[in-house]
Design a protein around this motif. Structure first.
Motif, PDB file in Angstrom:
ATOM      1  N   MET A   1      44.283 -38.377  33.354  1.00  0.00           N
ATOM      2  CA  MET A   1      43.492 -37.148  33.311  1.00  0.00           C
ATOM      3  C   MET A   1      42.247 -37.337  34.167  1.00  0.00           C
ATOM      4  N   SER A   2      42.230 -36.756  35.328  1.00  0.00           N
ATOM      5  CA  SER A   2      41.153 -37.002  36.295  1.00  0.00           C
ATOM      6  C   SER A   2      39.956 -36.096  36.052  1.00  0.00           C
ATOM      7  N   THR A   3      38.777 -36.640  36.290  1.00  0.00           N
ATOM      8  CA  THR A   3      37.535 -35.886  36.143  1.00  0.00           C
ATOM      9  C   THR A   3      36.701 -36.028  37.412  1.00  0.00           C
ATOM     10  N   ILE A   4      35.842 -35.055  37.636  1.00  0.00           N
ATOM     11  CA  ILE A   4      34.894 -35.091  38.748  1.00  0.00           C
ATOM     12  C   ILE A   4      33.505 -34.859  38.161  1.00  0.00           C
ATOM     13  N   GLU A   5      32.555 -35.692  38.544  1.00  0.00           N
ATOM     14  CA  GLU A   5      31.189 -35.581  38.032  1.00  0.00           C
ATOM     15  C   GLU A   5      30.209 -35.499  39.207  1.00  0.00           C
ATOM     16  N   LEU A   6      29.334 -34.514  39.145  1.00  0.00           N
ATOM     17  CA  LEU A   6      28.204 -34.449  40.066  1.00  0.00           C
ATOM     18  C   LEU A   6      26.939 -34.595  39.237  1.00  0.00           C
ATOM     19  N   ALA A   7      26.107 -35.566  39.575  1.00  0.00           N
ATOM     20  CA  ALA A   7      24.872 -35.816  38.836  1.00  0.00           C
ATOM     21  C   ALA A   7      23.694 -35.725  39.783  1.00  0.00           C
ATOM     22  N   GLY A   8      22.959 -34.624  39.718  1.00  0.00           N
ATOM     23  CA  GLY A   8      21.803 -34.412  40.587  1.00  0.00           C
ATOM     24  C   GLY A   8      22.154 -34.491  42.061  1.00  0.00           C
ATOM     25  N   ALA A   9      23.344 -34.027  42.415  1.00  0.00           N
ATOM     26  CA  ALA A   9      23.822 -34.154  43.799  1.00  0.00           C
ATOM     27  C   ALA A   9      23.125 -33.150  44.719  1.00  0.00           C
ATOM     28  N   SER A  10      22.578 -33.665  45.803  1.00  0.00           N
ATOM     29  CA  SER A  10      21.957 -32.825  46.828  1.00  0.00           C
ATOM     30  C   SER A  10      22.466 -33.269  48.191  1.00  0.00           C
ATOM     31  N   ARG A  11      22.454 -32.339  49.127  1.00  0.00           N
ATOM     32  CA  ARG A  11      22.813 -32.665  50.501  1.00  0.00           C
ATOM     33  C   ARG A  11      21.950 -31.826  51.414  1.00  0.00           C
ATOM     34  N   TRP A  12      21.257 -32.513  52.335  1.00  0.00           N
ATOM     35  CA  TRP A  12      20.440 -31.782  53.295  1.00  0.00           C
ATOM     36  C   TRP A  12      20.683 -32.292  54.702  1.00  0.00           C
ATOM     37  N   TYR A  13      20.408 -31.405  55.653  1.00  0.00           N
ATOM     38  CA  TYR A  13      20.516 -31.705  57.079  1.00  0.00           C
ATOM     39  C   TYR A  13      19.141 -31.464  57.690  1.00  0.00           C
ATOM     40  N   GLY A  14      18.387 -32.526  57.923  1.00  0.00           N
ATOM     41  CA  GLY A  14      17.028 -32.344  58.390  1.00  0.00           C
ATOM     42  C   GLY A  14      16.217 -31.605  57.340  1.00  0.00           C
ATOM     43  N   ASN A  15      15.687 -30.449  57.713  1.00  0.00           N
ATOM     44  CA  ASN A  15      14.899 -29.644  56.775  1.00  0.00           C
ATOM     45  C   ASN A  15      15.732 -28.600  56.038  1.00  0.00           C
ATOM     46  N   VAL A  16      17.024 -28.556  56.323  1.00  0.00           N
ATOM     47  CA  VAL A  16      17.903 -27.553  55.705  1.00  0.00           C
ATOM     48  C   VAL A  16      18.582 -28.158  54.486  1.00  0.00           C
ATOM     49  N   VAL A  17      18.382 -27.551  53.314  1.00  0.00           N
ATOM     50  CA  VAL A  17      19.006 -28.009  52.074  1.00  0.00           C
ATOM     51  C   VAL A  17      20.276 -27.201  51.853  1.00  0.00           C
ATOM     52  N   ALA A  18      21.428 -27.866  51.944  1.00  0.00           N
ATOM     53  CA  ALA A  18      22.708 -27.185  51.748  1.00  0.00           C
ATOM     54  C   ALA A  18      23.110 -27.143  50.286  1.00  0.00           C
ATOM     55  N   VAL A  19      22.854 -28.228  49.559  1.00  0.00           N
ATOM     56  CA  VAL A  19      23.149 -28.305  48.128  1.00  0.00           C
ATOM     57  C   VAL A  19      21.932 -28.914  47.452  1.00  0.00           C
ATOM     58  N   ASN A  20      21.493 -28.290  46.367  1.00  0.00           N
ATOM     59  CA  ASN A  20      20.214 -28.659  45.763  1.00  0.00           C
ATOM     60  C   ASN A  20      20.386 -29.039  44.290  1.00  0.00           C
TER      61      ASN A  20
END
Length: 303
Positions: A1-20
């Motif tokens: 039984m597979s699970t996926i966990e995101l914990a405080g995940a962010s992704r930015w490109y320079g000054n652009v925040v794609a995921v916060n």
């Protein structure tokens, strides 16, 4: 039984925040990532698939980091939004190549089974360049399923499909979810999500705006403040009557009729017809004037 966990995940490109700062847990079953175009859904899926490192936080698949972990692909399949299928290959050649890349013990049998799942057997020997967009999409799903992954990620999987193909794909995803697989798909269309059972994660401007089953999300969207454009046989009399309603927060008269701000969508729409009838006013148009996807989804960020 597979699970996926995101914990405080962010992704930015320079000054652009794609995921916060997204934190969520995905269990076996069907989960829809819902949000307008450009909301960050694709970035979230790519982090889940290990194609992109989080700039901050963690993304785990079955407790293991998705990034720089090739072993995760033994149990994970991905269908990207952008097509990258060589048109000179047949579907058989394309899916068979995927089976060989996974080093399956019997790649031919695995390819035949995957093509049968998406109902492409009859067209498997045609070049993919001759396929409709929906057929190309199904060939990509077959390649992602060839190693029977326990986790399947799909980015806008229904794009380009006709109603029959879309229904078949929905039935396929529902069946795999019922069998215990973890299925995550993205969409910007609430009606697509409503037709599939499961959990909805709403992504807006890179943030997790709401979470729950689709009925909960639909209630949040329906109960938000609305703006209506209304025209009638007597706009001034109707405006006067509407100002006395608890569900109305404002009324203005324009050259095209009335602009009404309703604080309670359900109560307002139920009261409007009876109110006009009681005063002998004929309604000629009642149109929502703030129904862009961005406005609908963005409301959830502030709730």
């Amino acid at each position: 039984m597979s699970t996926i966990e995101l914990a405080g995940a962010s992704r930015w490109y320079g000054n652009v925040v794609a995921v916060n700062d997204v934190t969520l847990s995905i269990r076996p079953g069907l989960t829809g990532l819902l949000g307008p175009n450009g909301a960050g859904k694709t970035t979230v899926l790519h982090m889940m698939a290990g194609l992109m490192a989080p700039s901050q936080g963690e993304v785990l698949v079955d407790g293991r980091p998705a990034w720089r972990n090739p072993a995760v692909y033994r149990d994970l399949g991905l269908v990207t939004e952008r097509e990258s299928v060589p048109g000179f290959l047949t579907a058989w050649e394309f899916v068979l190549a995927s089976a060989k890349l996974h080093k399956l013990p019997d790649p031919a049998s695995a390819a035949r089974a995957a093509l049968a799942v998406v109902e492409l057997q009859d067209a498997q020997d045609r070049r993919i360049s001759t396929y409709s967009k929906g057929m190309r999409q199904r060939s990509r799903v077959a390649a992602a399923l060839v190693h029977e992954p326990s986790v399947l990620l799909l980015d806008e999987p229904f794009n380009g499909m006709d109603p029959r193909q879309r229904m078949h794909m929905m039935e396929l995803l529902d069946g795999m979810a019922d069998a215990g697989r973890t299925i995550v798909f993205s969409s910007h269309i609430l009606e697509e999500v409503e037709q599939l059972s499961g959990t909805v994660q709403v992504i807006v401007s890179g943030r997790l705006a709401a979470s729950g089953d689709y009925r909960h999300i639909r209630r949040l969207m329906t109960n938000r403040p609305h703006v209506f454009a209304i025209s009638s046989s007597d706009d001034r009399a109707l405006a006067t009557a509407l100002m006395g309603q608890v569900s109305v927060s404002g009324v203005s008269i324009t050259g095209a009729g009335l602009q009404v701000h309703a604080s309670d969508y359900g109560e307002f729409t139920r009261a409007l017809a009876g109110l006009a009838r009681a005063r002998g006013i004929r309604l000629t148009a009642v149109l929502p004037s703030d129904e862009s996807l961005e406005k609908v989804f963005s409301y959830l960020v502030t709730t």
